[in-house]
Write an enzyme that holds these catalytic residues in place. Structure first.
Site, mmCIF file in Angstrom:
data_model
loop_
_atom_site.group_PDB
_atom_site.id
_atom_site.type_symbol
_atom_site.label_atom_id
_atom_site.label_comp_id
_atom_site.label_asym_id
_atom_site.label_seq_id
_atom_site.Cartn_x
_atom_site.Cartn_y
_atom_site.Cartn_z
ATOM 1 N N GLU A 1 -28.894 -56.133 27.535
ATOM 2 C CA GLU A 1 -29.468 -55.137 26.630
ATOM 3 C C GLU A 1 -30.176 -55.768 25.433
ATOM 4 O OE1 GLU A 1 -26.340 -55.087 27.835
ATOM 5 O OE2 GLU A 1 -25.808 -53.056 28.491
ATOM 6 N N GLY B 1 -25.340 -51.276 31.896
ATOM 7 C CA GLY B 1 -24.431 -50.176 32.226
ATOM 8 C C GLY B 1 -23.785 -50.335 33.588
ATOM 9 N N GLU C 1 -20.909 -52.454 32.970
ATOM 10 C CA GLU C 1 -19.935 -51.641 32.222
ATOM 11 C C GLU C 1 -19.218 -50.660 33.146
ATOM 12 O OE1 GLU C 1 -23.176 -50.735 29.350
ATOM 13 O OE2 GLU C 1 -21.619 -51.066 27.850
ATOM 14 N N ALA D 1 -28.307 -48.898 32.705
ATOM 15 C CA ALA D 1 -28.758 -47.550 32.373
ATOM 16 C C ALA D 1 -30.252 -47.482 32.661
ATOM 17 C CB ALA D 1 -28.469 -47.264 30.912
HETATM 18 C C1 HXC Z 1 -34.810 -48.308 35.264
HETATM 19 C C2 HXC Z 1 -34.958 -50.053 36.723
HETATM 20 C C3 HXC Z 1 -33.876 -50.698 36.106
HETATM 21 C C4 HXC Z 1 -33.250 -50.035 34.991
HETATM 22 C C5 HXC Z 1 -34.566 -51.959 37.705
HETATM 23 N N1 HXC Z 1 -35.364 -50.856 37.715
HETATM 24 N N2 HXC Z 1 -33.663 -51.875 36.741
HETATM 25 N N3 HXC Z 1 -35.420 -48.872 36.303
HETATM 26 N N4 HXC Z 1 -33.764 -48.841 34.617
HETATM 27 N N5 HXC Z 1 -32.195 -50.544 34.354
HETATM 28 C C6 HXC Z 1 -36.477 -50.564 38.611
HETATM 29 C C7 HXC Z 1 -37.689 -51.400 38.303
HETATM 30 O O1 HXC Z 1 -38.428 -50.832 37.241
HETATM 31 C C8 HXC Z 1 -38.433 -51.341 39.617
HETATM 32 O O2 HXC Z 1 -39.106 -50.112 39.699
HETATM 33 C C9 HXC Z 1 -37.295 -51.354 40.641
HETATM 34 O O3 HXC Z 1 -36.127 -50.916 39.935
HETATM 35 C C10 HXC Z 1 -37.029 -52.728 41.197
HETATM 36 O O4 HXC Z 1 -36.858 -53.627 40.121
HETATM 37 P P1 HXC Z 1 -37.698 -54.980 39.965
HETATM 38 O O5 HXC Z 1 -37.626 -55.360 38.533
HETATM 39 O O6 HXC Z 1 -39.042 -54.848 40.583
HETATM 40 O O7 HXC Z 1 -36.809 -55.959 40.859
HETATM 41 P P2 HXC Z 1 -36.581 -57.526 40.683
HETATM 42 O O8 HXC Z 1 -37.874 -58.225 40.355
HETATM 43 O O9 HXC Z 1 -35.849 -57.941 41.895
HETATM 44 O O10 HXC Z 1 -35.651 -57.684 39.395
HETATM 45 C C11 HXC Z 1 -34.319 -57.194 39.434
HETATM 46 C C12 HXC Z 1 -33.736 -57.148 37.996
HETATM 47 C C13 HXC Z 1 -34.703 -56.364 37.082
HETATM 48 C C14 HXC Z 1 -33.543 -58.572 37.487
HETATM 49 C C15 HXC Z 1 -32.363 -56.471 38.093
HETATM 50 O O11 HXC Z 1 -34.993 -55.112 37.711
HETATM 51 C C16 HXC Z 1 -34.148 -56.080 35.716
HETATM 52 O O12 HXC Z 1 -34.094 -56.958 34.848
HETATM 53 N N6 HXC Z 1 -33.767 -54.818 35.465
HETATM 54 C C17 HXC Z 1 -33.333 -54.354 34.171
HETATM 55 C C18 HXC Z 1 -31.927 -54.836 33.885
HETATM 56 C C19 HXC Z 1 -31.481 -54.383 32.509
HETATM 57 O O13 HXC Z 1 -32.090 -54.710 31.485
HETATM 58 N N7 HXC Z 1 -30.412 -53.617 32.462
HETATM 59 C C20 HXC Z 1 -29.858 -53.087 31.211
HETATM 60 C C21 HXC Z 1 -30.447 -51.735 30.941
HETATM 61 S S1 HXC Z 1 -29.932 -51.095 29.388
HETATM 62 P P3 HXC Z 1 -40.604 -50.014 40.287
HETATM 63 O O14 HXC Z 1 -40.944 -48.568 40.109
HETATM 64 O O15 HXC Z 1 -41.422 -50.957 39.466
HETATM 65 O O16 HXC Z 1 -40.456 -50.459 41.720
HETATM 66 C C22 HXC Z 1 -28.352 -50.590 29.623
HETATM 67 C C23 HXC Z 1 -27.698 -49.975 28.417
HETATM 68 C C24 HXC Z 1 -26.279 -49.561 28.706
HETATM 69 O O17 HXC Z 1 -27.830 -50.691 30.667
HETATM 70 C C25 HXC Z 1 -25.760 -48.705 27.602
HETATM 71 C C26 HXC Z 1 -25.649 -47.271 27.992
HETATM 72 C C27 HXC Z 1 -25.833 -46.310 26.878
#
Ligand code: HXC
Length: 256
Positions: free
Chosen positions: A130, A107, A110, A64
């Site tokens: 998360e 997400g 999911e 998400a």
């Molecule tokens: C918003 C995101 C994002 C996310 C990545 N980006 N994941 N933006 N929401 N979930 C963005 C980064 O901010 C970045 O933007 C660009 O995408 C590239 O990501 P990087 O981090 O620079 O890439 P990398 O170093 O290769 O790392 C990849 C990654 C990392 C390991 C996947 O991006 C990461 O950990 N992302 C978050 C994963 C996460 O926590 N997901 C769960 C979210 S909560 P910029 O602008 O800096 O280039 C969830 C809740 C579900 O899903 C429930 C629903 C209600």
């Protein structure tokens, strides 16, 4: 906003591609609305027999959209029933195959689990990270992952937030197939074309019967299966399918 997904049609198959590559296809509310509208539309399109959901080479979806959620309060999340609309995706009636390259996190994982099955590339990575953000899964991760891979593995994934590679995901039963990275979409489309070529009522009832296995007791599920199996007899597609086998020719299903 539009264009957050791209929908293309190839005979009986609809391909839905997530289209936020700069954000690793993070799912926001606008994308959810587009996706659910598209899936409902495809549900009502008789020519479409199967859907393939994919991202790009780097990510299926990295979760998400954290930027959208960061400032929300519990009251706002509940009032909006944030991401509740995704149940409309899960409940839609056409078979859905997730074609996964790269990250399927939070997400994104999911969403993959809402599909009927997943075909993943060797380099794919899965996780429910998360907990690292001070929250938890919210669109089925604790429920669907536990049913798919069992309590111990689901606890491991959700409590540690670690990533699983494709080989482990296959072994655990999180994905159905692992293929070379460059072949993911092709194999998913091939599987989708095959499913779309079969009898629509048979495909629909197979999905419903397998769905029952997650909801009801074994006795109830077996009775449901037997009754819907009986119900297919005498249908044009059952008669055609069995006649074609006996006549040693390919069946031509009418979808009835
Ligand atoms: C918003 C995101 C994002 C996310 C990545 N980006 N994941 N933006 N929401 N979930 C963005 C980064 O901010 C970045 O933007 C660009 O995408 C590239 O990501 P990087 O981090 O620079 O890439 P990398 O170093 O290769 O790392 C990849 C990654 C990392 C390991 C996947 O991006 C990461 O950990 N992302 C978050 C994963 C996460 O926590 N997901 C769960 C979210 S909560 P910029 O602008 O800096 O280039 C969830 C809740 C579900 O899903 C429930 C629903 C209600």
């Amino acid at each position: 906003m539009t264009g957050l997904i791209e929908v293309t049609r190839d005979s009986g198959v609809a391909l839905i591609r997530l289209n936020r590559p700069k954000q690793l296809n993070a799912l926001n509310s606008a994308l959810a609305r587009e996706m659910i509208a598209a899936v409902q539309d495809l549900d009502a399109t008789p020519e479409v027999g199967c859907l393939v959901i994919t991202g790009d080479d780097r990510a299926f979806a990295a979760g998400a959209d954290i930027a959208e959620m960061a400032d929300k309060t519990a009251e706002a999340m509940q009032a909006q029933d944030f991401f509740g609309e995704w149940e409309g995706f899960a409940r839609s009636r056409k078979p859905k195959i997730a074609a996964v390259n790269g990250y399927a996190l939070g997400g994104g994982c999911e969403l993959m689990m809402m599909c009927d099955f997943a075909i993943a590339g060797e380099g794919a990575r899965f996780g429910q990270p998360e907990v690292k953000l001070g929250v938890m899964a919210g669109i089925g991760g604790t429920q669907r992952m536990t049913r798919l891979i069992g309590r111990a593995r689901a606890m491991d994934m959700h409590l540690t937030g670690r990533m699983m590679d494709a080989a482990e995901a296959l072994q655990a039963g999180l994905v159905a197939r692992v293929v070379p990275d460059g072949q993911v979409l092709q194999q998913a489309m091939e599987a989708a074309r095959l499913i779309a070529s079969y009898s629509r009522p048979a495909v629909r009832l197979i999905r419903e019967a397998i769905g029952q296995a997650e909801e009801v007791s074994l006795d109830e599920g077996l009775l449901f299966e037997r009754r819907v199996f009986h119900g297919l007899f005498g249908s044009p597609d059952q008669m055609e399918g069995m006649a074609a086998f006996l006549e040693k020719r390919a069946p031509v299903f009418r979808g009835a």
